[in-house]
Design a protein around this motif. Structure first.
Motif, PDB file in Angstrom:
ATOM      1  N   MET A  56       0.846  -1.180   0.000  1.00  0.00           N
ATOM      2  CA  MET A  56       0.000   0.000   0.000  1.00  0.00           C
ATOM      3  C   MET A  56       0.886   1.235   0.000  1.00  0.00           C
ATOM      4  O   MET A  56       0.830   2.050   0.897  1.00  0.00           O
ATOM      5  N   THR A  57       1.717   1.307  -0.988  1.00  0.00           N
ATOM      6  CA  THR A  57       2.612   2.456  -1.096  1.00  0.00           C
ATOM      7  C   THR A  57       2.010   3.556  -1.952  1.00  0.00           C
ATOM      8  O   THR A  57       2.590   4.617  -2.100  1.00  0.00           O
ATOM      9  N   GLU A  58       0.869   3.265  -2.498  1.00  0.00           N
ATOM     10  CA  GLU A  58       0.204   4.232  -3.362  1.00  0.00           C
ATOM     11  C   GLU A  58      -0.286   5.420  -2.541  1.00  0.00           C
ATOM     12  O   GLU A  58      -0.798   5.261  -1.444  1.00  0.00           O
ATOM     13  N   ARG A  59      -0.119   6.617  -3.091  1.00  0.00           N
ATOM     14  CA  ARG A  59      -0.568   7.826  -2.392  1.00  0.00           C
ATOM     15  C   ARG A  59      -1.983   8.164  -2.806  1.00  0.00           C
ATOM     16  O   ARG A  59      -2.423   7.841  -3.896  1.00  0.00           O
ATOM     17  N   LYS A  60      -2.672   8.849  -1.919  1.00  0.00           N
ATOM     18  CA  LYS A  60      -4.037   9.304  -2.206  1.00  0.00           C
ATOM     19  C   LYS A  60      -3.965  10.396  -3.265  1.00  0.00           C
ATOM     20  O   LYS A  60      -3.225  11.365  -3.128  1.00  0.00           O
ATOM     21  N   PRO A  61      -4.726  10.229  -4.324  1.00  0.00           N
ATOM     22  CA  PRO A  61      -4.721  11.268  -5.355  1.00  0.00           C
ATOM     23  C   PRO A  61      -5.354  12.550  -4.837  1.00  0.00           C
ATOM     24  O   PRO A  61      -6.272  12.502  -4.010  1.00  0.00           O
ATOM     25  N   PRO A  62      -4.889  13.697  -5.302  1.00  0.00           N
ATOM     26  CA  PRO A  62      -5.494  14.959  -4.854  1.00  0.00           C
ATOM     27  C   PRO A  62      -6.932  15.056  -5.353  1.00  0.00           C
ATOM     28  O   PRO A  62      -7.276  14.567  -6.422  1.00  0.00           O
ATOM     29  N   GLY A  63      -7.780  15.644  -4.530  1.00  0.00           N
ATOM     30  CA  GLY A  63      -9.172  15.857  -4.904  1.00  0.00           C
ATOM     31  C   GLY A  63     -10.084  14.693  -4.558  1.00  0.00           C
ATOM     32  O   GLY A  63     -11.295  14.811  -4.634  1.00  0.00           O
ATOM     33  N   PRO A  92     -11.779  12.327  -1.832  1.00  0.00           N
ATOM     34  CA  PRO A  92     -11.967  12.317  -0.370  1.00  0.00           C
ATOM     35  C   PRO A  92     -11.215  11.142   0.261  1.00  0.00           C
ATOM     36  O   PRO A  92     -11.177  10.053  -0.301  1.00  0.00           O
ATOM     37  N   PHE A  93     -10.647  11.390   1.399  1.00  0.00           N
ATOM     38  CA  PHE A  93      -9.833  10.381   2.061  1.00  0.00           C
ATOM     39  C   PHE A  93     -10.633   9.118   2.341  1.00  0.00           C
ATOM     40  O   PHE A  93     -10.163   8.015   2.107  1.00  0.00           O
ATOM     41  N   GLU A  94     -11.865   9.273   2.842  1.00  0.00           N
ATOM     42  CA  GLU A  94     -12.670   8.118   3.206  1.00  0.00           C
ATOM     43  C   GLU A  94     -12.934   7.218   2.003  1.00  0.00           C
ATOM     44  O   GLU A  94     -12.779   6.007   2.080  1.00  0.00           O
ATOM     45  N   SER A  95     -13.320   7.772   0.887  1.00  0.00           N
ATOM     46  CA  SER A  95     -13.614   6.939  -0.275  1.00  0.00           C
ATOM     47  C   SER A  95     -12.342   6.287  -0.818  1.00  0.00           C
ATOM     48  O   SER A  95     -12.375   5.161  -1.315  1.00  0.00           O
ATOM     49  N   TRP A  96     -11.202   6.955  -0.732  1.00  0.00           N
ATOM     50  CA  TRP A  96      -9.945   6.368  -1.185  1.00  0.00           C
ATOM     51  C   TRP A  96      -9.566   5.172  -0.319  1.00  0.00           C
ATOM     52  O   TRP A  96      -9.172   4.121  -0.827  1.00  0.00           O
TER      53      TRP A  96
END
Length: 154
Positions: A1-8, A10-14
């Motif tokens: 799980m090294t993938e970063r959250k994409p901008p824009g 929402p954290f919860e859905s990611w």
């Protein structure tokens, strides 16, 4: 799980998507305890040191005051002496625990009183002989102790 959250996004859905993807890959299927209830159950109150208690239990570590730990050790030693195969080993076990009891009596540690005095070695040996005679093991106690299997007097 090294993938970063994409901008824009929402954290919860990611996070939910990461969990769904991991479940689809089967990453959670082989975890120990899968499908089992959590230990402790829902009826217990929250304990913030639950992990410390579990670690101590797993490691077999006891957090008893020194006097209570020695009481337990003395009881275990007496049981081991009664189960010993020879009189020599009975004497050795009781003598070793008596040394610890005497040390604790002469310099008391903090905590509850020991409430134990050294065992009388001869009384323990006499009780050991009676138990051996009662269970039919046939060991006779002479000066070197009963002769065990192999005739060595172990």
């Amino acid at each position: 799980m090294t993938e970063r959250k994409p901008p824009g996004v929402p954290f919860e859905s990611w996070v939910d998507k990461q969990i769904r993807d991991a479940e689809a890959r089967g990453d959670f299927s082989q975890l120990p305890g899968a499908g089992k209830p959590l230990p402790g159950g829902a009826d217990t109150t929250y304990d913030e040191l639950w992990w410390v208690r579990q670690k101590l239990a797993r490691e077999g570590f006891s957090v008893l005051p020194p006097t209570l730990a020695l009481r337990k050790e003395a009881e275990d030693a007496l049981a081991a002496a009664y189960a010993a195969p020879s009189e020599r080993i009975v004497r050795k076990i009781i003598t070793e625990v008596n040394v610890k009891i005497r040390e604790m009596m002469y310099k008391p540690p903090p905590g509850p009183p020991l409430g134990k005095k050294p065992y009388d070695v001869e009384d323990v040996v006499r009780e050991w002989r009676e138990r051996r005679a009662g269970d039919g093991s046939g060991g006779t106690a002479g000066p070197g102790g009963p002769v065990g299997p192999g005739g060595s007097g172990v």
